[in-house]
Enzyme design. Structure first.
Site, PDB file in Angstrom:
ATOM      1  NE  ARG A  24     -40.442   6.685  15.056  1.00 58.24           N
ATOM      2  CZ  ARG A  24     -40.025   5.524  14.936  1.00 58.24           C
ATOM      3  NH1 ARG A  24     -39.729   4.829  15.895  1.00 58.24           N
ATOM      4  NH2 ARG A  24     -39.168   5.194  13.717  1.00 58.24           N
ATOM      5  N   GLY A  25     -43.119   4.897  12.858  1.00 55.28           N
ATOM      6  CA  GLY A  25     -42.630   3.923  12.079  1.00 55.28           C
ATOM      7  C   GLY A  25     -43.537   3.140  11.311  1.00 55.28           C
ATOM      8  CB  ALA A  26     -44.255   2.662   7.617  1.00 56.32           C
ATOM      9  NE  ARG A  86     -46.388  10.498  11.206  1.00 49.76           N
ATOM     10  CZ  ARG A  86     -45.275  10.298  11.507  1.00 49.76           C
ATOM     11  NH1 ARG A  86     -45.061   9.334  12.035  1.00 49.76           N
ATOM     12  NH2 ARG A  86     -44.358  10.947  10.621  1.00 49.76           N
ATOM     13  CD  GLN A  97     -37.703  10.255  13.865  1.00 45.74           C
ATOM     14  OE1 GLN A  97     -36.814  10.854  13.862  1.00 45.74           O
ATOM     15  NE2 GLN A  97     -39.027  10.639  13.554  1.00 45.74           N
ATOM     16  CG  ASP A 120     -42.065   6.104   6.587  1.00 46.61           C
ATOM     17  OD1 ASP A 120     -40.799   6.179   6.688  1.00 46.61           O
ATOM     18  OD2 ASP A 120     -42.809   6.094   7.321  1.00 46.61           O
ATOM     19  CG  ASN A 151     -36.667   5.773   5.315  1.00 51.01           C
ATOM     20  OD1 ASN A 151     -37.662   5.392   6.060  1.00 51.01           O
ATOM     21  ND2 ASN A 151     -35.453   5.945   5.867  1.00 51.01           N
TER      22      ASN A 151
HETATM   23  O1  MRU Z   1     -41.718   9.721  11.307  1.00 53.07           O
HETATM   24  P1  MRU Z   1     -41.455   8.282  11.590  1.00 53.07           P
HETATM   25  O2  MRU Z   1     -40.677   8.167  12.877  1.00 53.07           O
HETATM   26  O3  MRU Z   1     -42.651   7.476  11.919  1.00 53.07           O
HETATM   27  O4  MRU Z   1     -40.575   7.709  10.587  1.00 53.07           O
HETATM   28  C1  MRU Z   1     -40.196   6.527  10.480  1.00 53.07           C
HETATM   29  C2  MRU Z   1     -39.286   6.176   9.438  1.00 53.07           C
HETATM   30  O5  MRU Z   1     -38.940   6.952   8.475  1.00 53.07           O
HETATM   31  C3  MRU Z   1     -38.878   4.779   9.272  1.00 53.07           C
HETATM   32  O6  MRU Z   1     -37.699   4.552   8.557  1.00 53.07           O
HETATM   33  C4  MRU Z   1     -39.829   3.791   8.399  1.00 53.07           C
HETATM   34  O7  MRU Z   1     -41.241   4.309   8.924  1.00 53.07           O
HETATM   35  C5  MRU Z   1     -39.543   2.513   8.519  1.00 53.07           C
HETATM   36  S1  MRU Z   1     -40.113   1.693   9.871  1.00 53.07           S
HETATM   37  C6  MRU Z   1     -39.772   0.255   9.938  1.00 53.07           C
END
Ligand code: MRU
Length: 353
Positions: A48-50, A85, A196, A236, A246
């Site tokens: 997870r995380g963009a 996603r 998270q 994101d 985000n």
């Molecule tokens: O749903 P997630 O855990 O994938 O969401 C992650 C976030 O919102 C992060 O803040 C974003 O992706 C930046 S990660 C470097």
């Protein structure tokens, strides 16, 4: 060149990821052996995380072409991964890069090229985040110099190395500041419903960065009380006008920060900026299962406690689960990317890079 990356690595003709659904309780690495494994890992948030979503998709293409390098297989893999996603634009950015690298090649040349292109995306993300750390450090240094106590930072969700291919985005400046000897402390918001923030606390603990976990609803009070000097989050998808999506809850922190004169920064690589998206209203916001709100995961509160899933709301309780929100550009004091720190309303300069 291969950069060691604990979140995702190639292992022969497969990929190994750190399963983030098991953190912070268990550190488990799992293999991805096929396109469908990669798509499921993204969809189910094992990764997870963009930026990490984008890199995993790139390796998903390599896995797909390992089995079938035809045009049809490339397009089917691309479509499958794009549907995993909706909000993180890094997914589309990485898949566009893979298409550009592979589309014109004969099928026989695609397998090796796909692994190389995926590896380049991974290495490029780690390098971009290291640069974000350096630019972010320059933002934090004067704030620390002006502070009469340890610099009090706040973040939301997890935008650390777990969410990327190295260093993190929002946490990169924090790690750089810690390494540079700045005296700092980080308020980590829990980030319901997927929590998270627990991943951020886990990361910061491993790095020895002082931090405190708080319930999401405590953020406004801490900011109002003058206990926060700056907020830094990841993103994101950043629209061309600087509006930034985000993790849900970011917008409330930005509102509170602006109301109390606390600077609010977003740290994100160029791959998170979507110049084809005019403003925040055009950003697709993922709506996830209502059960993520009704159920909570943890471990039993006993020595060596076993994983537990606990129901906190009745099955029949209606629950809504938007996974992201949009913070208007006007609430941002700057966007820290690998090319420097830019006003959110002046991102055109980044498009030229
Ligand atoms: O749903 P997630 O855990 O994938 O969401 C992650 C976030 O919102 C992060 O803040 C974003 O992706 C930046 S990660 C470097």
């Amino acid at each position: 060149m291969s950069i060691p990356c604990p979140t995702l690595r190639r292992d022969g003709d497969r990929v190994v990821i750190l399963d983030q659904t098991r953190l912070p309780w268990q550190e488990v690495f799992v293999p991805l052996d096929s396109l469908s494994d990669a798509a499921a890992a993204i969809r189910d948030m094992q990764v997870r995380g963009a930026p990490l979503i984008g890199a995993t998709a790139a390796f998903g293409i390599a896995l797909a072409l390992r089995d079938d390098a035809s045009d049809a297989a490339l397009q089917a893999a691309d479509a499958c991964l794009r549907a995993t996603r909706p909000t993180a634009v890094n997914l589309h950015w990485a898949l566009d890069r893979m298409q550009d690298a592979l589309r014109a090649l004969p099928a026989a040349a695609r397998r090796a090229a796909a692994w190389n292109a995926a590896e380049a995306i991974r290495a490029g993300d780690a390098a971009a985040n290291a640069a974000i750390g350096r630019h972010g450090l320059a933002v934090l240094q004067p704030l620390a110099a002006a502070a009469t106590r340890p610099l009090q930072l706040m973040t939301h969700c997890n935008a650390g190395w777990l969410a990327t291919c190295g260093h993190g985005t929002a946490l990169a400046p924090i790690y750089a500041a810690h390494a540079a000897g700045l005296d700092l402390h980080v308020w980590v918001s829990e980030t319901r419903p997927r929590n998270q923030g627990l991943l951020t606390a886990w990361e910061l603990a491993r790095a020895g960065v002082p931090h405190t976990l708080v319930a999401d609803n405590a953020a406004g009070w801490l900011i109002a009380e003058g206990r926060v000097d700056a907020v830094i989050t990841g993103a994101d998808r950043i629209a061309a006008n600087g509006d930034s999506a985000n993790k849900v809850g970011t917008y409330l922190k930005a509102l509170a920060a602006r109301a109390h004169g606390v600077p609010f920064y977003i740290a994100a690589p160029r791959s998170t900026i979507d110049f084809g998206c005019p403003d925040g209203r055009a950003i697709p916001i993922e709506e996830r299962s209502a059960d993520e709100v009704r159920l909570i995961h943890g471990i039993a509160d006993t020595a060596g406690g076993a994983p537990l899933c606990v129901r906190i709301a009745a099955d029949a309780t209606a629950a809504c689960n938007p996974a992201f929100d949009v913070t208007p550009a006007a609430l941002l004091d700057g966007i820290i990317c690998e090319f420097g720190v830019f006003p959110a309303t002046a991102l055109a300069a980044v498009a030229q890079r």
